[in-house]
Design a protein around this motif. Structure first.
Motif, PDB file in Angstrom:
ATOM      1  N   ARG A   1      21.305 -38.892 -61.297  1.00 21.97           N
ATOM      2  CA  ARG A   1      21.977 -37.269 -61.332  1.00 21.97           C
ATOM      3  C   ARG A   1      20.858 -36.412 -61.804  1.00 21.97           C
ATOM      4  N   PRO A   2      20.200 -35.705 -62.097  1.00 22.38           N
ATOM      5  CA  PRO A   2      19.680 -35.348 -63.507  1.00 22.38           C
ATOM      6  C   PRO A   2      20.510 -34.137 -64.287  1.00 22.38           C
ATOM      7  N   GLY A   3      19.937 -34.297 -66.113  1.00 24.21           N
ATOM      8  CA  GLY A   3      21.181 -34.469 -66.777  1.00 24.21           C
ATOM      9  C   GLY A   3      21.913 -35.135 -67.069  1.00 24.21           C
ATOM     10  N   ALA A   4      22.751 -35.694 -65.997  1.00 20.24           N
ATOM     11  CA  ALA A   4      23.751 -36.349 -66.438  1.00 20.24           C
ATOM     12  C   ALA A   4      23.795 -37.147 -67.962  1.00 20.24           C
ATOM     13  N   ARG A   5      24.661 -37.780 -68.327  1.00 17.45           N
ATOM     14  CA  ARG A   5      25.521 -38.246 -69.466  1.00 17.45           C
ATOM     15  C   ARG A   5      26.211 -39.031 -69.564  1.00 17.45           C
ATOM     16  N   VAL A   6      25.854 -40.564 -70.362  1.00 15.35           N
ATOM     17  CA  VAL A   6      26.460 -41.680 -70.140  1.00 15.35           C
ATOM     18  C   VAL A   6      26.388 -42.216 -71.474  1.00 15.35           C
ATOM     19  N   ALA A   7      27.573 -43.299 -71.624  1.00 18.55           N
ATOM     20  CA  ALA A   7      27.732 -43.675 -73.123  1.00 18.55           C
ATOM     21  C   ALA A   7      27.866 -45.064 -73.058  1.00 18.55           C
ATOM     22  N   ASP A   8      27.286 -45.647 -73.986  1.00 17.69           N
ATOM     23  CA  ASP A   8      26.317 -47.252 -74.085  1.00 17.69           C
ATOM     24  C   ASP A   8      27.024 -47.899 -75.362  1.00 17.69           C
ATOM     25  N   VAL A   9      28.034 -48.156 -75.389  1.00 20.47           N
ATOM     26  CA  VAL A   9      29.607 -48.582 -76.240  1.00 20.47           C
ATOM     27  C   VAL A   9      28.843 -50.388 -76.026  1.00 20.47           C
ATOM     28  N   GLY A  10      28.948 -50.087 -77.827  1.00 20.62           N
ATOM     29  CA  GLY A  10      28.583 -51.840 -78.655  1.00 20.62           C
ATOM     30  C   GLY A  10      27.098 -51.865 -77.851  1.00 20.62           C
ATOM     31  N   MET A  11      25.923 -51.044 -78.236  1.00 23.72           N
ATOM     32  CA  MET A  11      24.684 -51.412 -77.509  1.00 23.72           C
ATOM     33  C   MET A  11      23.946 -52.424 -78.272  1.00 23.72           C
ATOM     34  N   GLY A  12      24.625 -52.760 -79.515  1.00 23.45           N
ATOM     35  CA  GLY A  12      23.399 -53.464 -80.496  1.00 23.45           C
ATOM     36  C   GLY A  12      22.329 -52.958 -80.559  1.00 23.45           C
ATOM     37  N   GLY A  13      20.791 -53.918 -80.153  1.00 19.82           N
ATOM     38  CA  GLY A  13      19.605 -53.383 -80.044  1.00 19.82           C
ATOM     39  C   GLY A  13      19.110 -52.390 -79.210  1.00 19.82           C
ATOM     40  N   GLY A  14      20.166 -51.607 -78.658  1.00 24.01           N
ATOM     41  CA  GLY A  14      19.673 -50.375 -77.608  1.00 24.01           C
ATOM     42  C   GLY A  14      18.980 -50.729 -76.167  1.00 24.01           C
ATOM     43  N   TRP A  15      18.525 -51.788 -76.311  1.00 25.55           N
ATOM     44  CA  TRP A  15      18.249 -52.816 -74.983  1.00 25.55           C
ATOM     45  C   TRP A  15      18.613 -52.027 -74.201  1.00 25.55           C
ATOM     46  N   SER A  16      19.750 -51.877 -73.967  1.00 27.85           N
ATOM     47  CA  SER A  16      20.626 -51.247 -72.631  1.00 27.85           C
ATOM     48  C   SER A  16      20.431 -50.010 -72.021  1.00 27.85           C
ATOM     49  N   SER A  17      20.430 -49.620 -73.523  1.00 26.01           N
ATOM     50  CA  SER A  17      20.189 -47.665 -73.071  1.00 26.01           C
ATOM     51  C   SER A  17      18.603 -47.662 -73.093  1.00 26.01           C
ATOM     52  N   ILE A  18      18.109 -47.922 -73.619  1.00 18.77           N
ATOM     53  CA  ILE A  18      16.680 -47.611 -73.170  1.00 18.77           C
ATOM     54  C   ILE A  18      16.434 -48.358 -71.746  1.00 18.77           C
ATOM     55  N   ALA A  19      16.539 -49.140 -71.589  1.00 19.99           N
ATOM     56  CA  ALA A  19      16.329 -49.602 -70.115  1.00 19.99           C
ATOM     57  C   ALA A  19      16.870 -48.619 -69.203  1.00 19.99           C
ATOM     58  N   LEU A  20      18.125 -47.608 -69.089  1.00 24.62           N
ATOM     59  CA  LEU A  20      18.398 -47.063 -67.976  1.00 24.62           C
ATOM     60  C   LEU A  20      17.595 -46.089 -68.051  1.00 24.62           C
ATOM     61  N   ALA A  21      17.450 -45.673 -69.781  1.00 25.42           N
ATOM     62  CA  ALA A  21      16.634 -44.261 -69.980  1.00 25.42           C
ATOM     63  C   ALA A  21      15.479 -44.273 -69.013  1.00 25.42           C
TER      64      ALA A  21
END
Length: 363
Positions: free
Chosen positions: A180-200
């Motif tokens: 969904r364009p403009g959707a916002r999600v939270a990544d809790v306990g992301m450590g080095g951030g690779w999960s957030s980066i992969a989703l983005a």
């Protein structure tokens, strides 16, 4: 990467068989710690880049001492990691095979285990503190393990976390949020951030807010996001001082391999429920068995190893703490979820995702 079928000792094993097992374990420890030397001193990388090398060549290229370099090369050849070629003039050259190079050096491969020895080296340095905690209570925090453990954890999970978009492709409610364009999600306990980066990276219209309590991990995640070119849509926050409530609401929330580490998981899950009024709340954690079975398989043995040396002492270093440990079975997570206000949990149909299981918390 897969874990082999279990090889355990029955209760009727002989002393000789147990002695053999201990000797095999000692040889495994030598393999792991010698791999730590090869990783940290750049020996593996140099062999992969320059091909067959003599001890003098490898020592000169890596700025290490010849006598130590030679001994390590010989040990690696005797252990079957490196190939040895000895010419007629007596010159010995050592080669890193392609298969070993993939496991030790290829950070994009699902077989990548090069950083694993750093975790055990980090734990080894805290053994006196662990003994004190086991005797008198308390724990040893993640921060005490230092950069070796922090960086290793992030790099070990990175190749698999890059597969998250594939894992979620068949999960309708999750996929509808991520696309969904403009959707916002939270990544809790992301450590080095690779999960957030992969989703983005997979979803160009998505914005991700990552949360952690380890400030060096947050700094590492910010650097990783900048290098990946997604820092404009991925932001990281210290969850202790700047938690979910300050940045919500969100369309979905995720926690990848971290709930079992938390001293107060019910509080965290409750915060996730409040921050996501209507969307999915997804937990990825270890795919351990539904109950304790002894002897157990190699996944259970590995997870209990992480637990007694790292995750449980970290959890118990905080007060108050439920002391979950790495081996968080489904019923334990269900209890936490219900205490946090969720109705139940469902196990999502995500298969062949390393040693992890996905849960959706239901309302």
């Amino acid at each position: 990467m897969t874990i082999a079928a279990p090889h355990t000792l029955a209760s009727t094993s002989t002393a000789e068989e147990y002695a053999e097992r201990m000797m095999s374990a000692a040889l495994g420890w030598i393999d792991v710690m010698s791999a730590y030397l090869g990783d940290r001193l750049g020996w593996y990388r140099s062999l992969a880049e320059h091909g067959p090398s003599s001890p003098d060549q490898l020592a000169e290229r890596t700025g290490t001492q010849h006598r130590y370099t030679r001994e390590w090369l010989e040990q690696q050849a005797v252990s079957g990691v490196l190939l040895l070629d000895e010419s007629e003039d007596g010159t010995r050259r050592y080669t890193l095979p392609d298969a070993a190079a993939e496991v030790l050096l290829d950070g994009d491969s699902l077989n990548y285990l090069g950083p694993l020895p750093r975790v055990f080296a980090a734990v080894s340095r805290t053994m006196p503190e662990l003994l004190e905690a086991y005797r008198h209570g308390g724990g040893v925090s993640w921060a005490r393990l230092g950069a070796d453990a922090r960086e290793a954890q992030a790099e070990l999970n990175r190749p698999l976390l890059a597969e998250l978009p594939t894992a979620f492709a068949g999960i309708g409610d999750v996929q509808s949020v991520l696309t969904r364009p403009g959707a916002r999600v939270a990544d809790v306990g992301m450590g080095g951030g690779w999960s957030s980066i992969a989703l983005a990276q997979a979803y160009p219209g998505l914005e991700v807010d990552g949360f952690d309590i380890d400030e060096p991990s947050i700094e590492l995640a910010r650097a990783n996001a900048a290098a990946a070119g997604v820092a404009d849509r991925v932001r990281f926050h210290n969850a202790d001082g700047d938690g979910l409530a300050a940045h919500g609401p969100f369309d979905a929330a995720f926690a990848f391999e971290c709930i079992h580490d938390m001293a107060r998981p019910v509080d965290v899950l409750a915060a996730m429920r409040q921050a996501v009024p209507h969307g999915p709340v997804v937990i990825m954690d270890e795919a351990v068995g539904e109950r304790l079975v002894a002897p157990g398989d190699e996944v259970e043995r590995l997870m209990y190893g992480y637990s007694i040396f790292c995750c449980l002492p970290d959890g118990l270093s905080h007060r108050p703490s439920v002391g979950t440990g790495t081996v968080m079975r489904p019923d334990t997570l269900r209890d936490y979820a219900q205490a946090a206000g969720f109705a139940d949990l469902d196990i999502l149909p995500v298969e062949d995702f390393g040693m992890f299981r996905f849960y959706s918390l239901t309302r």
